[in-house]
Scaffold this motif. Sequence first.
Motif, short mmCIF file in Angstrom:
data_model
loop_
_atom_site.label_atom_id
_atom_site.label_comp_id
_atom_site.label_asym_id
_atom_site.label_seq_id
_atom_site.Cartn_x
_atom_site.Cartn_y
_atom_site.Cartn_z
N UNK A 13 11.76 49.27 -11.63
CA UNK A 13 12.73 48.49 -10.85
C UNK A 13 12.11 47.16 -10.41
N UNK A 14 10.86 47.22 -9.98
CA UNK A 14 10.14 46.02 -9.56
C UNK A 14 9.97 45.05 -10.74
N UNK A 15 9.60 45.62 -11.87
CA UNK A 15 9.39 44.83 -13.09
C UNK A 15 10.68 44.11 -13.50
N UNK A 16 11.79 44.83 -13.44
CA UNK A 16 13.06 44.24 -13.86
C UNK A 16 13.51 43.18 -12.85
N UNK A 31 11.62 41.29 -11.17
CA UNK A 31 10.77 40.16 -11.52
C UNK A 31 11.30 39.42 -12.75
N UNK A 32 11.70 40.21 -13.73
CA UNK A 32 12.23 39.66 -14.99
C UNK A 32 13.50 38.85 -14.73
N UNK A 33 14.37 39.38 -13.87
CA UNK A 33 15.62 38.69 -13.55
C UNK A 33 15.30 37.38 -12.83
N UNK A 55 12.60 35.57 -12.98
CA UNK A 55 12.04 34.62 -13.92
C UNK A 55 13.10 34.03 -14.85
N UNK A 56 13.98 34.92 -15.36
CA UNK A 56 15.00 34.45 -16.30
C UNK A 56 15.91 33.42 -15.64
N UNK A 57 16.21 33.61 -14.35
CA UNK A 57 17.11 32.68 -13.65
C UNK A 57 16.38 31.44 -13.12
N UNK A 74 14.18 29.82 -15.21
CA UNK A 74 13.53 29.42 -16.44
C UNK A 74 13.77 27.96 -16.83
N UNK A 97 19.29 24.76 -16.49
CA UNK A 97 20.58 25.42 -16.62
C UNK A 97 20.59 26.78 -15.91
N UNK A 98 19.50 27.57 -16.13
CA UNK A 98 19.47 28.90 -15.51
C UNK A 98 19.38 28.78 -13.99
N UNK A 121 22.92 28.10 -12.85
CA UNK A 121 23.71 29.35 -12.88
C UNK A 121 23.28 30.26 -11.73
N UNK A 138 23.77 38.10 -7.37
CA UNK A 138 22.36 38.47 -7.46
C UNK A 138 21.88 39.12 -6.16
#
Lengths: 323, 323
Positions: free
Chosen positions: A231-234, A236-238, A240-242, A244, A247-248, A251, A259
């Motif tokens: 859950x922590x990893x994801x 973090x992933x979210x 980072x993706x937002x 990036x 544009x992100x 959004x 979010x």
Amino acid sequence: MSGDRGCEPVVRAAEIAVSNNRALRVVLLGRRTALEAFLSAGHDRIEIQDAPDVVTMEERPSHALRHGQQSSMARALSLVRSGGADACVSAGNTGALMALGRNTLQTWPGIERPAIIKRIPFHDGHCYVLDLGANVDASAEHLVQFALMGRLMAQAVDGIQEPRVALLNVGQEAVKGNEQVRLAGHMLQTREQSGYIGYIEGSDLFRGVADVVVCDGFVGNVALKTGEGVAELIGDLIRRAFADSWYSRFVAALAAPVLRRIKRRLDPARHNGASFIGLRGVVIKSHGNADVTGLVAAIEQAAREVEHELPRRLGDLLEQVEF
Amino acid sequence: MSGDRGCEPVVRAAEIAVSNNRALRVVLLGRRTALEAFLSAGHDRIEIQDAPDVVTMEERPSHALRHGQQSSMARALSLVRSGGADACVSAGNTGALMALGRNTLQTWPGIERPAIIKRIPFHDGHCYVLDLGANVDASAEHLVQFALMGRLMAQAVDGIQEPRVALLNVGQEAVKGNEQVRLAGHMLQTREQSGYIGYIEGSDLFRGVADVVVCDGFVGNVALKTGEGVAELIGDLIRRAFADSWYSRFVAALAAPVLRRIKRRLDPARHNGASFIGLRGVVIKSHGNADVTGLVAAIEQAAREVEHELPRRLGDLLEQVEF
């Protein structure tokens, strides 16, 4: 006193919990001067009782048993035994809490070892998982006892008439698993009213196929913490993706309310508080690293179990059960 | 033949894998007519060899050993032993693949039981975790063997000079854990060049603190599948949150490229393919439910291990190790 973040968040959580629930009274046990330093004035439902010692996180349970009787943890448990409190909440050393809890409060007849049980939420329901680390070498008999206790928890607290009880295993086929799990499966299958539905795998935990999931404490602890790690990893992933690109980030600004809702749902603090089931009293173990939100959740979990008279109902029901 | 989705995705995956990698040749073992029905014409690097039997998912490993010699699984492993293939990839029954693999290919000296090892990715790295289900009752000695094999894997395939090796446990303190894990910790601590750094918890798996994480197969299997379950749960949560209102659907449309990137990163198929380490040949176990993308990843994992001459280097290194 012995949580990872010291006693300040505990005092804050007590203040919030009593203001949320007007029927609640909190006794804080620990070094009076340390606790008083953080407590705001005017809380007539928060009381401080002095306890000179602290059980450390590194302490062996056997050491805490021999030398920890003046600790805040032992004093809190004694208060439950004497009727001075209805429940004990601790963010301290799990092994010591288990050993002192067994020693002070005793288990119900038929229950050799208490287990740590936690309500695991998913989008349209929840299940209880036990044991989450109280016993690292559970026998088939222990697993059967966990199954009965988990079933009673789901009945008493959630009012589920016939909870579905599953064993956590490495596969769903009857040939899978180690000896303890296979034997426990056989024992549950031949027992009446166990609610036993068979094996489930780790990936089924959040699919709503069972109300109670039983496993050895080593397995349950590692599985739960691995889930937290994912859950922590994801999260973090979210993030980072937002973050990036321009544009992100644009959004992300628009998606902020969505979010935030996702983040809130994923916050482990909201589900903090596991119960030592099998003891003749309510004992709630908070995550050692819990923040104020987490500690409030643990106090509320204690209040809920007291309200549902869990230990007494568990005792009554265990009296009727044959082992 | 015995994956959950039948042989069609396997044939498709073989076609994609050979077109991605011009040095790759694939032999498909199974019922010739079934395989031929799905194979497009003009694949000169895909060959079909007939195998009349199939090991089913429910079959006991001992049954597969006695009666499964004409199965596609046993034939594939024999092909590796005879040198007719460099690696075997299967989406079938894990226990049977393990038993037939040991029987056909043998383990290296000093290795009593092969283990299932998988590379677990996180945002800025990865770690190897073993055992993921080949052994449900690993002794301390087995755990030490897993540690050595995992270390050699990280050295051979990733070129890490001194991989950090950790034991998965219910806490980081020396007093935590069951007897096997504590004894294995002691054995690794006193062994030279083990790379042993101590215990880690499930929540540390994705934090980059270790290159190799060692555990019993029951624990590893449940932990990995629980992690997959959490990822699935969160994926679902994100989908729901972005479909919740007209505003969130509007944001979702704008966020589509970001969400697609997140989804791609979370897709377990991209990381499909675990290795049976300890055997004298490359054997890759695909998830039984793998789709075409997942099966391609498993074939590519096999090719990577062959390229790095993993079994030979493992054999060479194990010859120098004292047990």
